[in-house]
Design a protein around this motif. Structure first.
Motif, short mmCIF file in Angstrom:
data_model
loop_
_atom_site.label_atom_id
_atom_site.label_comp_id
_atom_site.label_asym_id
_atom_site.label_seq_id
_atom_site.Cartn_x
_atom_site.Cartn_y
_atom_site.Cartn_z
N ASP A 40 -4.46 5.12 0.49
CA ASP A 40 -5.30 4.65 -0.60
C ASP A 40 -6.75 4.58 -0.13
O ASP A 40 -7.03 4.11 0.97
N GLU A 41 -7.64 5.04 -0.99
CA GLU A 41 -9.08 5.07 -0.66
C GLU A 41 -9.59 3.72 -0.14
O GLU A 41 -10.43 3.66 0.76
N HIS A 42 -9.06 2.62 -0.68
CA HIS A 42 -9.58 1.29 -0.32
C HIS A 42 -8.81 0.62 0.81
O HIS A 42 -9.10 -0.54 1.13
N ASN A 43 -7.87 1.32 1.42
CA ASN A 43 -7.11 0.74 2.54
C ASN A 43 -7.92 0.97 3.83
O ASN A 43 -7.60 1.83 4.66
N SER B 128 1.81 12.52 -2.06
CA SER B 128 1.73 11.13 -1.61
C SER B 128 2.84 10.83 -0.62
O SER B 128 4.00 11.10 -0.88
N ASN C 118 0.83 -1.23 0.00
CA ASN C 118 0.00 0.00 0.00
C ASN C 118 0.86 1.26 0.00
O ASN C 118 0.53 2.24 0.67
N LEU D 71 -10.04 13.77 -1.40
CA LEU D 71 -10.05 12.41 -1.96
C LEU D 71 -10.04 12.59 -3.47
O LEU D 71 -11.03 13.05 -4.04
N SER D 72 -8.89 12.28 -4.09
CA SER D 72 -8.88 12.40 -5.54
C SER D 72 -8.01 11.30 -6.13
O SER D 72 -6.97 10.93 -5.55
N ASP D 73 -8.45 10.77 -7.26
CA ASP D 73 -7.76 9.67 -7.94
C ASP D 73 -7.49 8.51 -6.98
O ASP D 73 -6.41 7.90 -6.99
N GLY D 74 -8.42 8.21 -6.11
CA GLY D 74 -8.29 7.05 -5.22
C GLY D 74 -7.38 7.27 -4.03
O GLY D 74 -7.08 6.34 -3.29
N ALA D 75 -6.91 8.49 -3.83
CA ALA D 75 -5.99 8.77 -2.70
C ALA D 75 -6.64 9.75 -1.73
O ALA D 75 -7.16 10.80 -2.14
N CYS D 76 -6.59 9.41 -0.44
CA CYS D 76 -7.14 10.29 0.60
C CYS D 76 -6.01 11.03 1.28
O CYS D 76 -4.96 10.45 1.55
#
Ligand SMILES: CC(C)(COP(=O)(O)OP(=O)(O)OC[C@H]1O[C@@H](n2cnc3c(N)ncnc32)[C@H](O)[C@@H]1OP(=O)(O)O)[C@@H](O)C(=O)NCCC(=O)NCCS
Length: 167
Positions: free
Chosen positions: A135-138, A93, A28, A155-160
Motif C-alpha cells: 500500500d502506498e501509505h505503508n 496484489s 495491510n 504506483l497505481s490506485d494507491g498500490a506500489c
C-alpha cells in the motif's frame, strides 16, 4: 544477537503459536489465518502450510508458498511467506513475498532483517527476481523494501509494485 530464518516445521510449538495469536488476522493485506485458532488445531494448520509449500492440495488460483519464522535469540519475532511463482492475481496484489513482525517487536529493525533473510531464501530456491506489492501509505514496509534493493516499478490506485533482483 542471533538471527535465524527457520522454515515452518511440523514440530513447531507454543512459542510460534503464541506469536501467531499476537499478530492480527489481517493487516495491510497480510493475512494470518492462525489468529484465534485453538491450540489443538495448530498441528493441522502446520500440516496444511507444509502441503502448500510442497504444492499438495492447492486451492484454485493458489501457487506453492513456504512460511519462514524469523527467530531472534531463539524467540519468534515475525514471519514471512514466500510464493514460489506468480499468477495474475499475485501480480496485481500480493507478489512473491509477504511479511509481518509481531506488534511487540516492531521498530527494532527486525522488518529489515526479515526481508533480507527472505530474499536469501528466494535466491536459494533459484529465483532471480521477486515482486513485492505494498500500500502506498505503508511507510514502514516501503522503507523495508527500499532498504533491501526494491525498485519501484509502478504506483497505481494507491498500490506500489517493487521488484528486487537477486542476481
Ligand atoms: C512493515 C513491518 C514488517 C515493519 O517491521 P518493523 O520491524 O517495525 O520495521 P523496522 O524496525 O525494520 O523499520 C523499518 C523502517 O520503517 C521505519 N518505521 C518503522 N515504523 C514506522 C512508522 N510507524 N512510521 C514511519 N516509519 C516507520 C523505521 O524507521 C525503518 O526505517 P529506517 O530503516 O529508514 O530507519 C511491520 O510494521 C509490520 O509487521 N506491519 C504489518 C504487516 C505489514 O504491513 N506487512 C507488509 C505488507 S507489504
Amino acid at each position: 544477537m542471533e538471527i535465524a530464518l527457520r522454515e515452518l516445521d511440523l514440530g513447531d510449538g507454543r512459542d510460534v503459536f503464541e506469536m501467531l495469536q499476537e499478530i492480527p488476522p489481517e493487516e495491510n493485506g497480510f493475512m494470518n489465518s492462525a489468529n484465534a485458532l485453538p491450540f489443538e488445531q495448530f498441528p493441522g494448520y502446520l500440516r496444511k502450510q507444509r502441503e502448500s509449500s510442497e504444492g499438495i492440495h492447492l486451492a484454485e488460483n493458489r501457487v506453492p508458498q513456504t512460511i519462514y519464522w524469523l527467530m531472534v535469540d531463539g524467540k519468534p519475532v515475525g514471519f514471512g511467506k514466500l510464493r514460489h511463482c506468480l499468477n495474475d492475481s499475485l501480480r496485481r496484489s500480493g507478489g512473491n513475498i509477504g511479511y509481518v513482525i509481531r506488534p511487540s517487536e516492531r521498530g527494532k529493525g527486525y522488518g529489515n532483517i526479515l526481508l533480507k533473510e527472505l530474499l536469501k531464501a528466494a535466491k536459494d530456491r533459484g529465483m532471480s527476481e521477486v515482486l513485492l506489492t505494498v500500500d502506498e501509505h505503508n511507510t514502514p514496509s516501503r522503507k523495508v523494501i527500499e532498504a533491501n534493493g526494491g525498485v519501484l516499478a509502478s504506483l497505481s490506485d494507491g498500490a506500489c509494485s517493487y521488484w528486487v533482483r537477486l542476481l
